[in-house]
Design a protein around this motif. Structure first.
Motif, PDB file in Angstrom:
ATOM      1  N   ASN A  97     -20.186 -32.093 -40.331  1.00  0.00           N
ATOM      2  CA  ASN A  97     -20.899 -31.548 -39.174  1.00  0.00           C
ATOM      3  C   ASN A  97     -20.162 -30.416 -38.470  1.00  0.00           C
ATOM      4  O   ASN A  97     -20.639 -29.932 -37.436  1.00  0.00           O
ATOM      5  CB  ASN A  97     -21.153 -32.670 -38.153  1.00  0.00           C
ATOM      6  CG  ASN A  97     -22.013 -33.771 -38.713  1.00  0.00           C
ATOM      7  OD1 ASN A  97     -22.970 -33.512 -39.437  1.00  0.00           O
ATOM      8  ND2 ASN A  97     -21.681 -35.016 -38.380  1.00  0.00           N
ATOM      9  N   LEU A  98     -19.032 -29.987 -38.999  1.00  0.00           N
ATOM     10  CA  LEU A  98     -18.240 -28.991 -38.284  1.00  0.00           C
ATOM     11  C   LEU A  98     -18.985 -27.676 -38.083  1.00  0.00           C
ATOM     12  O   LEU A  98     -19.052 -27.148 -36.964  1.00  0.00           O
ATOM     13  CB  LEU A  98     -16.924 -28.743 -39.025  1.00  0.00           C
ATOM     14  CG  LEU A  98     -15.826 -29.786 -38.842  1.00  0.00           C
ATOM     15  CD1 LEU A  98     -14.595 -29.402 -39.638  1.00  0.00           C
ATOM     16  CD2 LEU A  98     -15.481 -29.957 -37.370  1.00  0.00           C
ATOM     17  N   ILE A  99     -19.554 -27.150 -39.154  1.00  0.00           N
ATOM     18  CA  ILE A  99     -20.240 -25.854 -39.045  1.00  0.00           C
ATOM     19  C   ILE A  99     -21.485 -25.955 -38.174  1.00  0.00           C
ATOM     20  O   ILE A  99     -21.673 -25.132 -37.257  1.00  0.00           O
ATOM     21  CB  ILE A  99     -20.571 -25.296 -40.445  1.00  0.00           C
ATOM     22  CG1 ILE A  99     -19.271 -24.968 -41.192  1.00  0.00           C
ATOM     23  CG2 ILE A  99     -21.443 -24.045 -40.335  1.00  0.00           C
ATOM     24  CD1 ILE A  99     -19.480 -24.471 -42.601  1.00  0.00           C
TER      25      ILE A  99
ATOM     26  N   TYR B 287     -20.387 -26.285 -34.560  1.00  0.00           N
ATOM     27  CA  TYR B 287     -19.875 -25.037 -33.994  1.00  0.00           C
ATOM     28  C   TYR B 287     -21.015 -24.071 -33.686  1.00  0.00           C
ATOM     29  O   TYR B 287     -20.996 -23.374 -32.658  1.00  0.00           O
ATOM     30  CB  TYR B 287     -18.880 -24.374 -34.942  1.00  0.00           C
ATOM     31  CG  TYR B 287     -18.327 -23.082 -34.387  1.00  0.00           C
ATOM     32  CD1 TYR B 287     -17.269 -23.102 -33.482  1.00  0.00           C
ATOM     33  CD2 TYR B 287     -18.869 -21.849 -34.744  1.00  0.00           C
ATOM     34  CE1 TYR B 287     -16.770 -21.936 -32.942  1.00  0.00           C
ATOM     35  CE2 TYR B 287     -18.371 -20.674 -34.210  1.00  0.00           C
ATOM     36  CZ  TYR B 287     -17.327 -20.713 -33.316  1.00  0.00           C
ATOM     37  OH  TYR B 287     -16.841 -19.548 -32.783  1.00  0.00           O
ATOM     38  N   LYS B 288     -22.029 -24.021 -34.556  1.00  0.00           N
ATOM     39  CA  LYS B 288     -23.177 -23.149 -34.317  1.00  0.00           C
ATOM     40  C   LYS B 288     -23.885 -23.530 -33.019  1.00  0.00           C
ATOM     41  O   LYS B 288     -24.314 -22.663 -32.246  1.00  0.00           O
ATOM     42  CB  LYS B 288     -24.150 -23.238 -35.498  1.00  0.00           C
ATOM     43  CG  LYS B 288     -23.647 -22.604 -36.786  1.00  0.00           C
ATOM     44  CD  LYS B 288     -23.564 -21.095 -36.671  1.00  0.00           C
ATOM     45  CE  LYS B 288     -23.202 -20.463 -38.014  1.00  0.00           C
ATOM     46  NZ  LYS B 288     -23.094 -18.982 -37.904  1.00  0.00           N
TER      47      LYS B 288
ATOM     48  N   TRP C 146     -11.085 -30.077 -34.148  1.00  0.00           N
ATOM     49  CA  TRP C 146     -12.151 -29.465 -33.359  1.00  0.00           C
ATOM     50  C   TRP C 146     -11.608 -28.479 -32.316  1.00  0.00           C
ATOM     51  O   TRP C 146     -12.132 -27.367 -32.193  1.00  0.00           O
ATOM     52  CB  TRP C 146     -12.999 -30.555 -32.718  1.00  0.00           C
ATOM     53  CG  TRP C 146     -14.171 -30.072 -31.926  1.00  0.00           C
ATOM     54  CD1 TRP C 146     -14.389 -30.242 -30.597  1.00  0.00           C
ATOM     55  CD2 TRP C 146     -15.296 -29.328 -32.415  1.00  0.00           C
ATOM     56  NE1 TRP C 146     -15.570 -29.669 -30.216  1.00  0.00           N
ATOM     57  CE2 TRP C 146     -16.151 -29.099 -31.312  1.00  0.00           C
ATOM     58  CE3 TRP C 146     -15.666 -28.839 -33.664  1.00  0.00           C
ATOM     59  CZ2 TRP C 146     -17.348 -28.402 -31.419  1.00  0.00           C
ATOM     60  CZ3 TRP C 146     -16.860 -28.142 -33.781  1.00  0.00           C
ATOM     61  CH2 TRP C 146     -17.683 -27.931 -32.683  1.00  0.00           C
TER      62      TRP C 146
ATOM     63  N   ILE D 182     -10.792 -25.118 -33.735  1.00  0.00           N
ATOM     64  CA  ILE D 182     -11.965 -24.325 -34.110  1.00  0.00           C
ATOM     65  C   ILE D 182     -12.611 -23.654 -32.905  1.00  0.00           C
ATOM     66  O   ILE D 182     -13.000 -22.488 -32.963  1.00  0.00           O
ATOM     67  CB  ILE D 182     -12.994 -25.211 -34.848  1.00  0.00           C
ATOM     68  CG1 ILE D 182     -12.417 -25.677 -36.182  1.00  0.00           C
ATOM     69  CG2 ILE D 182     -14.310 -24.473 -35.064  1.00  0.00           C
ATOM     70  CD1 ILE D 182     -13.294 -26.670 -36.918  1.00  0.00           C
TER      71      ILE D 182
END
Length: 281
Positions: A125-127, A130-131, A214, A217
């Motif tokens: 779920n990182l991308i 971040y979006k 997190w 990022i």
């Protein structure tokens, strides 16, 4: 009369002693390294205690307020962790009440579906996360750390299971007296679920404080970083055997809040760890 100790108990104690050394020795070595000179760090090899105790590393750390403002990072992390923990306790207690005490169509299906999704690796779920944070304009803000993860299904599961141990007759008695769901939650259920909320709150605080990937990022502003992201930045400033003592000193300062939390909350944690201690009918 001496109590007989079985072989299994001896092996258990030996295992715990070895495990204790495996955890404690690296921390002690890091602590002692923070009081060594750079020359001693490079030349002495592995030595548990420094030959000469110095405080220059901590003086340099606290005086560096431009490239490595460690006190500001600690303040940022403390603000984020406290606010995140407080909101987590509110969200999971209300959500747990809904999943355990309220009846609506598809309740259990929805709960176990979300619980199953929560087992996916977080890196997936990182991308997308971040979006979403970028679209909301939360990059380089505390909201990027505080809001995500408030409704963690692991915590909600613990609260739901704990609430299921509380007799439904308490709800029925309150409804007879004219109480609605909010009154039942606030006056009846909430006082009884303090043990599990303490456990979830402790885990949430430590998890928020120690979160590393997190923050790296979502933060690029040095002054707004939490301490974990700041420690990564320090590897470029103090690393490569240039100022290892200052790097270790910064790491030691970073663990103080969680250490203090454990020292003051261990009694509550140990007395609350039995999550089956809800009132039984």
């Amino acid at each position: 009369m001496l109590k007989k100790i079985s072989l299994s108990q001896i092996l258990a104690y030996l295992f715990l002693i070895v495990l204790c050394f495996a955890w404690v020795i690296p921390v002690l070595f890091g602590f002692s390294t923070s009081f060594r000179s750079q020359t001693e760090v490079v030349t002495s090899g592995f030595r548990l205690l420094p030959a000469n105790w110095i405080f220059d590393n901590y003086t340099a750390i606290l005086q560096n307020t431009s490239t490595a403002p460690i006190l500001r990072w600690l303040g940022n992390s403390l603000f984020i962790a406290i606010l995140h923990t407080a909101l987590v306790v509110v969200v999971i207690s209300i959500t747990g009440y809904g999943y355990s005490r309220m009846n609506f169509k598809g309740r259990d299906t929805l709960f176990f579906t979300l619980l199953g999704i929560s087992f996916f690796p977080g890196v997936v779920n990182l991308i997308p996360s971040y979006k979403i944070i970028d679209a909301l304009g939360w990059v380089n803000t505390s909201l990027a750390m505080i809001i995500p993860g408030l409704a963690g299904m692991g915590n909600i599961f613990l609260v739901r299971q704990f609430m299921k141990g509380i007799p439904g007759e308490l709800d029925e008695s309150a409804r007879v007296d004219g109480a609605g769901d909010f009154r039942i939650y606030f006056s009846v259920i909430l006082p009884l679920i303090k043990p599990v909320l303490i456990v979830c709150g402790l885990f949430s605080f430590v998890g928020s404080w120690n979160d590393f990937l997190w923050p790296v990022i979502v933060y690029t502003d040095v002054n707004k970083m939490p301490v974990t992201a700041g420690l990564l930045l320090l590897q470029d400033i103090y690393g490569n055997y240039r100022m290892i003592g200052q790097l270790m000193g910064s790491a030691m300062l970073a663990i103080i809040p969680t250490l203090v939390l454990f020292l003051f909350a261990q009694k509550h944690f140990l007395s609350s760890i039995n999550l089956n201690s809800g009132i039984k009918g």
